[in-house]
Design an enzyme around this catalytic site. Sequence first.
Site, PDB file in Angstrom:
ATOM      1  N   SER A 124       0.845  -1.200   0.000  1.00 61.04           N
ATOM      2  CA  SER A 124       0.000   0.000   0.000  1.00 61.04           C
ATOM      3  C   SER A 124       0.877   1.245   0.000  1.00 61.04           C
ATOM      4  O   SER A 124       1.584   1.504   0.979  1.00 61.04           O
ATOM      5  CB  SER A 124      -0.899   0.009   1.239  1.00 61.04           C
ATOM      6  N   HIS A 145      -1.290  -1.348  -4.188  1.00 65.70           N
ATOM      7  CA  HIS A 145      -2.555  -0.977  -3.540  1.00 65.70           C
ATOM      8  C   HIS A 145      -2.588   0.539  -3.338  1.00 65.70           C
ATOM      9  O   HIS A 145      -1.667   1.122  -2.776  1.00 65.70           O
ATOM     10  CB  HIS A 145      -2.630  -1.700  -2.195  1.00 65.70           C
ATOM     11  N   ASP A 147      -4.791   3.632  -1.793  1.00 65.02           N
ATOM     12  CA  ASP A 147      -5.866   3.955  -0.855  1.00 65.02           C
ATOM     13  C   ASP A 147      -6.418   5.352  -1.112  1.00 65.02           C
ATOM     14  O   ASP A 147      -5.747   6.352  -0.867  1.00 65.02           O
ATOM     15  CB  ASP A 147      -5.330   3.884   0.579  1.00 65.02           C
ATOM     16  N   MET A 157      -9.097   8.106  -0.120  1.00 70.01           N
ATOM     17  CA  MET A 157      -9.985   8.495   0.992  1.00 70.01           C
ATOM     18  C   MET A 157     -10.470   9.921   0.772  1.00 70.01           C
ATOM     19  O   MET A 157      -9.704  10.774   0.323  1.00 70.01           O
ATOM     20  CB  MET A 157      -9.223   8.424   2.316  1.00 70.01           C
ATOM     21  N   HIS A 170      -8.376   1.075  -3.941  1.00 69.34           N
ATOM     22  CA  HIS A 170      -9.305   0.866  -2.828  1.00 69.34           C
ATOM     23  C   HIS A 170     -10.002   2.196  -2.526  1.00 69.34           C
ATOM     24  O   HIS A 170      -9.399   3.095  -1.945  1.00 69.34           O
ATOM     25  CB  HIS A 170      -8.481   0.362  -1.620  1.00 69.34           C
ATOM     26  N   MET A 191     -12.212   4.430  -0.524  1.00 65.19           N
ATOM     27  CA  MET A 191     -12.890   4.632   0.762  1.00 65.19           C
ATOM     28  C   MET A 191     -13.563   5.996   0.668  1.00 65.19           C
ATOM     29  O   MET A 191     -13.145   6.982   1.282  1.00 65.19           O
ATOM     30  CB  MET A 191     -11.863   4.572   1.909  1.00 65.19           C
ATOM     31  N   MET A 195     -11.283  -6.163   5.413  1.00 64.46           N
ATOM     32  CA  MET A 195     -10.512  -5.196   6.206  1.00 64.46           C
ATOM     33  C   MET A 195     -10.212  -5.760   7.594  1.00 64.46           C
ATOM     34  O   MET A 195     -11.110  -6.224   8.296  1.00 64.46           O
ATOM     35  CB  MET A 195     -11.304  -3.884   6.372  1.00 64.46           C
ATOM     36  N   ASP A 212      -6.565  -6.585   4.243  1.00 58.13           N
ATOM     37  CA  ASP A 212      -5.938  -5.263   4.317  1.00 58.13           C
ATOM     38  C   ASP A 212      -6.004  -4.688   5.727  1.00 58.13           C
ATOM     39  O   ASP A 212      -7.091  -4.509   6.278  1.00 58.13           O
ATOM     40  CB  ASP A 212      -6.704  -4.344   3.339  1.00 58.13           C
ATOM     41  N   GLY A 268       1.211  -1.904   4.163  1.00 59.28           N
ATOM     42  CA  GLY A 268       1.690  -0.534   4.010  1.00 59.28           C
ATOM     43  C   GLY A 268       2.912  -0.304   4.864  1.00 59.28           C
ATOM     44  O   GLY A 268       4.057  -0.457   4.412  1.00 59.28           O
TER      45      GLY A 268
HETATM   46  C1  DX5 Z   1      -6.426   1.501   5.735  1.00 63.60           C
HETATM   47  C2  DX5 Z   1      -5.993   1.256   4.311  1.00 63.60           C
HETATM   48  C3  DX5 Z   1      -4.885   0.254   4.250  1.00 63.60           C
HETATM   49  C4  DX5 Z   1      -3.612   0.755   4.861  1.00 63.60           C
HETATM   50  C5  DX5 Z   1      -2.699  -0.391   5.132  1.00 63.60           C
HETATM   51  O1  DX5 Z   1      -7.457   2.384   5.768  1.00 63.60           O
HETATM   52  O2  DX5 Z   1      -7.068   0.756   3.540  1.00 63.60           O
HETATM   53  O3  DX5 Z   1      -4.663  -0.182   2.926  1.00 63.60           O
HETATM   54  O4  DX5 Z   1      -2.939   1.670   4.037  1.00 63.60           O
HETATM   55  O5  DX5 Z   1      -1.636   0.065   5.903  1.00 63.60           O
HETATM   56  P1  DX5 Z   1      -0.983  -0.843   7.031  1.00 63.60           P
HETATM   57  O6  DX5 Z   1      -0.447  -2.067   6.344  1.00 63.60           O
HETATM   58  O7  DX5 Z   1       0.085   0.023   7.596  1.00 63.60           O
HETATM   59  O8  DX5 Z   1      -2.059  -1.194   8.023  1.00 63.60           O
HETATM   60 ZN    ZN Z   2      -6.541  -0.243   1.592  1.00 60.53          ZN
END
Ligand code: DX5
Ligand code: ZN
Length: 225
Positions: A11, A36, A38, A40, A69, A71, A140, A178, A200
Amino acid sequence: MSERRVLISPSVLAADFARLGEEVRLVEEAGADMIHVDVMDGHFVPNLTLGPAIVRALRSVTDLPLDVHLMIADPGRYAATFVRAGADYVVFHNEACDDPTPLFELIRQEGAKPGLAINPPNPAESIRPHLPEIDLVLVMTVNPGFAGQSFISSVMPKLRSIAHWKRELDLDVAIEVDGGIGPSTAATVVENGGEILVAGSAIFAAEDPAEALRAIRAAGEKALA
Ligand code: DX5
Ligand code: ZN
């Protein structure tokens, strides 16, 4: 030894954004299977991160599949934009729209693969009817919003149920997990049916990201032996 292989999707939320291209090349050389991304919106989750411009920039530095992904609220409003920017998978949350089925269709028509994400408190049954319609289910193991949170192990029975349904119904859906995944949590994720591991901080905050990526895969694959 099973023939199943554990796939790793780093990520980039935890990468150094000032060196994003280099970070992606580094994990690609270390054997990453996907990237990946993210997205948001500061509304569906309490954080603001990346948008289509970053997906387009990533597209220009790697041939790996981009696993986007979303969100965000109202994912239907932006899904096509992300596909056009270069997303290979567009994954969104069930809670973010009334009826996900037309959006799966739209994502396919645009040329990408649709996926559905499920948050830790939500029951597996809430996504079960959609499993035959999607290419990827994203389970998740943190409440979405931030990288670097702790793995929620109570999600494992739900992951197991989804993996069981996949086998029982012979579905062609990839199971991605994830949140909080690193060398010490990868084995339990794989034992319970995880196939693609998102990581990540465990990769990008490590002193040696390439070594960390290999350690996560090795820990996961040991669980398959
Ligand atoms: C969380 C994200 C994850 C996150 C993972 O909201 O969807 O993809 O970046 O990061 P780590 O591996 O550090 O939990
Ligand atoms: Zn994610």
